[in-house]
Enzyme design. Sequence first.
Site, PDB file in Angstrom:
ATOM      1  N   ILE A  73      18.839  11.731  13.696  1.00 54.66           N
ATOM      2  CA  ILE A  73      18.963  12.050  15.127  1.00 54.66           C
ATOM      3  C   ILE A  73      18.725  10.823  16.018  1.00 54.66           C
ATOM      4  CG2 ILE A  73      18.458  14.514  14.915  1.00 54.66           C
ATOM      5  CD1 ILE A  73      15.591  13.818  16.033  1.00 54.66           C
ATOM      6  N   THR A 145       6.192  23.537  19.743  1.00 56.72           N
ATOM      7  CA  THR A 145       5.008  24.129  19.105  1.00 56.72           C
ATOM      8  C   THR A 145       3.940  24.502  20.131  1.00 56.72           C
ATOM      9  OG1 THR A 145       3.123  23.519  17.712  1.00 56.72           O
ATOM     10  CG2 THR A 145       4.272  21.715  18.724  1.00 56.72           C
ATOM     11  N   ASP A 146       3.098  25.450  19.780  1.00 60.58           N
ATOM     12  CA  ASP A 146       1.959  25.784  20.650  1.00 60.58           C
ATOM     13  C   ASP A 146       0.908  24.683  20.642  1.00 60.58           C
ATOM     14  OD1 ASP A 146       0.983  26.180  18.051  1.00 60.58           O
ATOM     15  OD2 ASP A 146       0.176  28.179  18.444  1.00 60.58           O
ATOM     16  N   GLU A 147       1.018  23.751  19.676  1.00 53.60           N
ATOM     17  CA  GLU A 147      -0.025  22.720  19.552  1.00 53.60           C
ATOM     18  C   GLU A 147      -0.042  21.772  20.746  1.00 53.60           C
ATOM     19  OE1 GLU A 147      -0.526  21.113  15.596  1.00 53.60           O
ATOM     20  OE2 GLU A 147       0.384  22.887  14.702  1.00 53.60           O
ATOM     21  N   TYR A 171       0.994  14.259  16.017  1.00 53.13           N
ATOM     22  CA  TYR A 171       2.107  15.218  15.943  1.00 53.13           C
ATOM     23  C   TYR A 171       2.294  15.946  17.267  1.00 53.13           C
ATOM     24  CZ  TYR A 171       4.350  19.751  15.138  1.00 53.13           C
ATOM     25  OH  TYR A 171       5.151  20.857  15.252  1.00 53.13           O
ATOM     26  N   LYS A 175       5.369  15.809  20.083  1.00 58.45           N
ATOM     27  CA  LYS A 175       6.131  17.005  20.484  1.00 58.45           C
ATOM     28  C   LYS A 175       6.012  17.216  21.998  1.00 58.45           C
ATOM     29  CE  LYS A 175       8.106  19.608  18.279  1.00 58.45           C
ATOM     30  NZ  LYS A 175       9.512  19.649  17.808  1.00 58.45           N
ATOM     31  N   ASP A 302     -13.324  17.902   6.609  1.00 59.15           N
ATOM     32  CA  ASP A 302     -12.483  18.419   7.691  1.00 59.15           C
ATOM     33  C   ASP A 302     -11.403  17.414   8.081  1.00 59.15           C
ATOM     34  OD1 ASP A 302     -11.632  20.307   9.448  1.00 59.15           O
ATOM     35  OD2 ASP A 302     -13.395  20.242  10.754  1.00 59.15           O
TER      36      ASP A 302
END
Length: 364
Positions: A73, A145-147, A171, A175, A302
């Site tokens: 792309i 995304t909701d992120e 990420y 976005k 984590d």
Amino acid sequence: MTSFELNQPLRKPRRLIVTGGAGFIGANVVHYWCQKYPGDRVVVLDALTYAGNRQTLAVLDDHPNFRFVKGDICDRPVIDALLHEEAIDTLVHFAAESHVDRSILGPDAFVRTNVVGSFTLLEAFRQHWQSADRPADYRFHHVSTDEVYGSLSHDDPAFTETTPYTPNSPYSASKAGSDHLVRAYHHTYGMPTTITNCSNNYGQYHFPEKLIPLMCINILMGKPLPVYGDGQNIRDWLYVGDHCSAIDAVLHSGTVGETYNVGGNNEVKNIDLVHMLCDLMNELAPDLPVRPAQELITYVKDRPGHDRRYAINSTKLQTELGWTPSVTVQQGLRLTVEWFLANEDWWKPLLSEEYQAYYRKVYA
Ligand code: NAD
Ligand code: TYD
């Protein structure tokens, strides 16, 4: 029947480019679309990165209106040529680097594909749309995304379309950058764009680096089930088939310039989700190497900057466009576990040397 489905007899065939159509959600949408709208042209543009899988689309090769093009792309001449020669009126943009853990290890590819690639598509589509005299029924649809909305604490209300952007990972930041560009192309040039911001998806064709497929496959192989941190992080899970119908609703009845949140009202703590998957595998898989599968659960270090909770409010999509999710998380997880049990031929080849090297880096 939803309001957009009542309009179907009047629809004219569309000519679509689907970027990232060999990835998890893109491929599900391509299968859905080719089956539901066989008269539409569907051209998949996909670079076949580690996450792209040509095999997922192989059964469509005999479909007369389906075409696969391997391409990037960020490659403007390829996009210009496709828009022109295929007389495209609709671009549905899934192509992305999509995994938070990989964005922590190497953010460069995320900025390149998610920001620069999205910009390249927007510029190409703008020129294509303007040279066709700005048809009102063209559409650039961006899948996000909701992120981008950041992390919620326990008592916060779910994200709405007006929640301020607070992306926390490379990420989600990349976005967010692409979402802002799409919004600006509508605001500045009047380009007919729409955006969907969706919660965590799961289902068939899901690459095994993400939580649900990773846990399914590790259970089947008798490997540890790595739960990050205290396992109390919450995600709002949506079955991928419901994401397909949401995109269908927005493409047919969404208002240009608008954003629609997509979610299933299925907030689950990670540790509870892993237990649900173990229960399903204990019930459905005849030859588990370790039974009960719960014995494999292992708490690990984590994720840096780990978002605590996502929850999405999709009232706008439900009330304005009549979309509703059709599958509960219990039903969707059962379908997913059954699919992974029946499709070892699909996922086994994905556990490549590249995947093992990635796995060692994240879970060392
Ligand atoms: P995926 O990683 O499974 O697939 C991405 C696809 O894009 C792959 O086929 C890959 O080959 C292709 N691609 C990557 N870089 C490319 C490039 N430069 N040029 C062309 N193709 C390229 O991702 P997914 O989970 O299917 O997500 C699809 C979209 O939906 C993404 O934009 C993601 O941000 C968004 N999204 C995903 C989720 C989720 O839970 N998976 C939730 C909300 C939104
Ligand atoms: P993931 O599927 O990577 O999606 P996202 O980070 O985009 O939400 O992860 C879902 C949740 O599961 C997230 O809170 C991180 C957690 N997780 C684990 O606990 N262990 C794992 O091995 C993975 C991949 C994720």
